[in-house]
Design an enzyme around this catalytic site. Structure first.
Site, mmCIF file in Angstrom:
data_model
loop_
_atom_site.group_PDB
_atom_site.id
_atom_site.type_symbol
_atom_site.label_atom_id
_atom_site.label_comp_id
_atom_site.label_asym_id
_atom_site.label_seq_id
_atom_site.Cartn_x
_atom_site.Cartn_y
_atom_site.Cartn_z
ATOM 1 C CB ALA A 240 -0.402 -0.083 1.067
ATOM 2 C CD GLU A 243 1.965 -0.470 -6.426
ATOM 3 O OE1 GLU A 243 1.786 0.021 -7.931
ATOM 4 O OE2 GLU A 243 2.705 -1.565 -7.111
ATOM 5 C CB SER A 245 5.279 6.420 -2.531
ATOM 6 O OG SER A 245 4.742 6.812 -1.528
ATOM 7 C CB CYS A 354 -3.720 5.735 4.263
ATOM 8 S SG CYS A 354 -2.320 5.273 4.049
#
Length: 406
Positions: A240, A243, A245, A354
């Site tokens: 997570a 990907e 960034s 997140c």
């Protein structure tokens, strides 16, 4: 009930989903989608409700029940992203406590150092007007190196991480070939095996890294992360974290190429000591979201946007559509790096917001600031920018980005 006409895998939607989202929003904020067999939430309020509603949950079930995928299943069944309270609450509290030990702030100067080193290498490769790939040379290696340092992955092993992640995340699309499925399972198995060995070494000899902190973290009732949960957490942070960034940088630079006045605005603000980097990063996340879809399942009958999602039915928040909703964002199709009122859903919302967002923001702000300072004349090396787009809908990004640095 209004049925959606959106073809998620079509070339037109992948190339530019936003006009299609706008047309769909005008028809209804929530629509049934036959292709995926679930509801789609197009509006910001409705997508936000999907992310926050306690009547909806993440319920992991194997996509192909008859196909054994033990590695891939392990990194999802034990993930805080795929669990709801009370399991999610315990996992997130332990992970957040480990993060709170100062790992993000510890890495801030190191992120700047890594970005500067990558920019220097890129500058050397691009000397004399040679085109270089901004993704392979800068956007991709930076977050992988940062997360590897965060976790404590030795430098000699870091080249393993990106291929594993690439193979695994292809499974989140709605069109997956048997070969991609096999590759994802192989990658998951290898990644899990590697992390188990790394955890074993850190148990015997802790270091100043997140894995050591996760091993040591104890909840108020004495509970710890199991080994499966610890391995899964590390996998999630890599997949997570990097990907998002990589794709914010890729999508964002493409957007700035299409709106050169905004690039000049960023440059002028830096020169005047009135940086727009922080607001610019948030706007790039909003303008072309790296994650387009996040699905949940109704635990009980739940009302979203005037529609009842029956228990057992799925509904997905279309984050890219929500982030262009004119009910929330003034002139939503305009890129505005100084946009002040920007409640985008790029990092999610609710209990699944997140956990790595602070680190992602450090990486993205550092990336943009470095590109502005080192390559003020940055421009595309091809006119066919659309051809660079990855042919996937859920995770939106570019496969490469050839640029000229001066």
């Amino acid at each position: 009930m209004i049925s959606s006409r959106l073809e998620l895998g079509s070339a037109a939607v992948i190339d530019d989903p936003y006009p299609h989202f706008a047309e769909s929003r005008r028809r209804a904020a929530v629509q049934w989608h036959d292709g995926t067999g679930m509801w789609l939430a197009f509006g910001h309020a409705e997508a936000n409700a999907v992310l926050r509603s306690r009547g909806l949950g993440r319920i992991w079930t194997p996509r192909w029940p008859d196909v054994p995928m033990p590695g891939f299943e392990l990194i999802h069944r034990n993930s805080m992203l795929e669990n709801e309270p009370p399991v999610h609450t315990r996992l997130r509290r332990l992970v957040a406590s480990a993060f709170a030990r100062g790992h993000v702030e510890r890495l801030r100067p190191r992120v700047a150092e890594l970005a500067e080193g990558l920019a220097g290498t890129l500058a050397g490769a691009g000397r004399g007007g040679v085109a270089v790939d901004l993704i392979a040379g800068f956007a991709e290696p930076l977050p992988v190196q940062v997360i590897a340092e965060l976790l404590g992955v030795p430098e000699s092993d870091r080249s393993l991480l990106r291929p594993w992640s690439n193979a695994i995340v292809k499974m989140y699309e709605y069109q997956v070939s048997p070969a991609q499925r096999d590759a994802a399972e192989a990658a998951a198995g290898e990644f899990v095996g590697y992390l188990r060995e790394l955890v074993r070494r850190r148990r015997g000899r802790p270091e100043a890294d997140l894995i050591s902190s996760l091993i040591a973290e104890t909840d108020s009732d004495g509970a710890r992360l199991s080994e499966d949960e610890l391995v899964t957490t590390c996998t999630l942070l890599l997949n997570a974290g990097h990907e998002a960034s990589v794709n914010v940088v890729g999508n964002g630079v493409l957007a700035l190429f299409a709106h050169p006045g905004q690039w000049q605005r960023l440059l002028a603000a830096e020169a005047a000591g009135q940086s727009l980097v922080d607001s610019g990063v948030e706007e790039l996340i909003r303008f072309d979201s790296p994650l387009q879809l996040f699905e949940r399942t109704a635990i009980i009958d739940t009302r979203i946007g005037g529609i009842t999602v029956r228990a057992g039915e799925k509904i997905a928040a279309l984050l890219g559509s929500a982030n262009r909703d004119p009910a929330v964002f003034e002139d939503p199709d305009r890129l505005d790096v100084a946009r002040a009122d920007n409640p985008h859903l790029g990092f999610g919302a609710g209990i699944h917001f997140c956990v790595g967002a602070p680190l992602a923001r450090v990486e993205l702000q550092t990336s943009l600031r470095t590109l502005l300072r080192r390559f003020p004349a940055l421009r595309p090396a091809t006119e066919d920018l659309g051809a660079l787009r990855r042919r996937e809908f859920v995770i939106r990004g570019v496969s490469s980005l050839p640029v000229l640095l001066s």
